[in-house]
Scaffold this motif. Sequence first.
Motif, PDB file in Angstrom:
ATOM      1  N   ARG A   5      29.466 -71.605   2.690  1.00  5.20           N
ATOM      2  CA  ARG A   5      29.921 -71.393   4.074  1.00  5.20           C
ATOM      3  C   ARG A   5      31.414 -71.137   4.099  1.00  5.20           C
ATOM      4  N   GLU A  10      34.480 -70.035  10.435  1.00  2.27           N
ATOM      5  CA  GLU A  10      33.748 -70.754  11.477  1.00  2.27           C
ATOM      6  C   GLU A  10      34.723 -71.487  12.402  1.00  2.27           C
ATOM      7  N   THR A  13      36.407 -69.010  14.687  1.00  2.00           N
ATOM      8  CA  THR A  13      35.470 -68.593  15.729  1.00  2.00           C
ATOM      9  C   THR A  13      35.393 -69.649  16.821  1.00  2.00           C
TER      10      THR A  13
END
Length: 88
Positions: A5, A10, A13
Amino acid sequence: MRKPRDFDAELKTLEDKARTLKERKVKQLGELVIATGADALDVETLAGGLLGLVESGDAARKAEWRKRGAGFFRSGKAEPPRAAGGDQ
């Protein structure tokens, strides 16, 4: 094997989404001030009124304000202002 990941992407975002939500909230609050006619008040008066509302411990009065606010959103118009003090 699973793909690793990208936590940085992330996180970016999520930060972008949080910024967008905050901007939307600020815009909506500004629109509410204008729609209610409160933009005619000076900033100090408006801030003082909001602080009084936040600090008020009177549940019955808050319930009355909530009812008036709900009526505003249903009708799309502000009710005529009450006399100064609003204790009538």
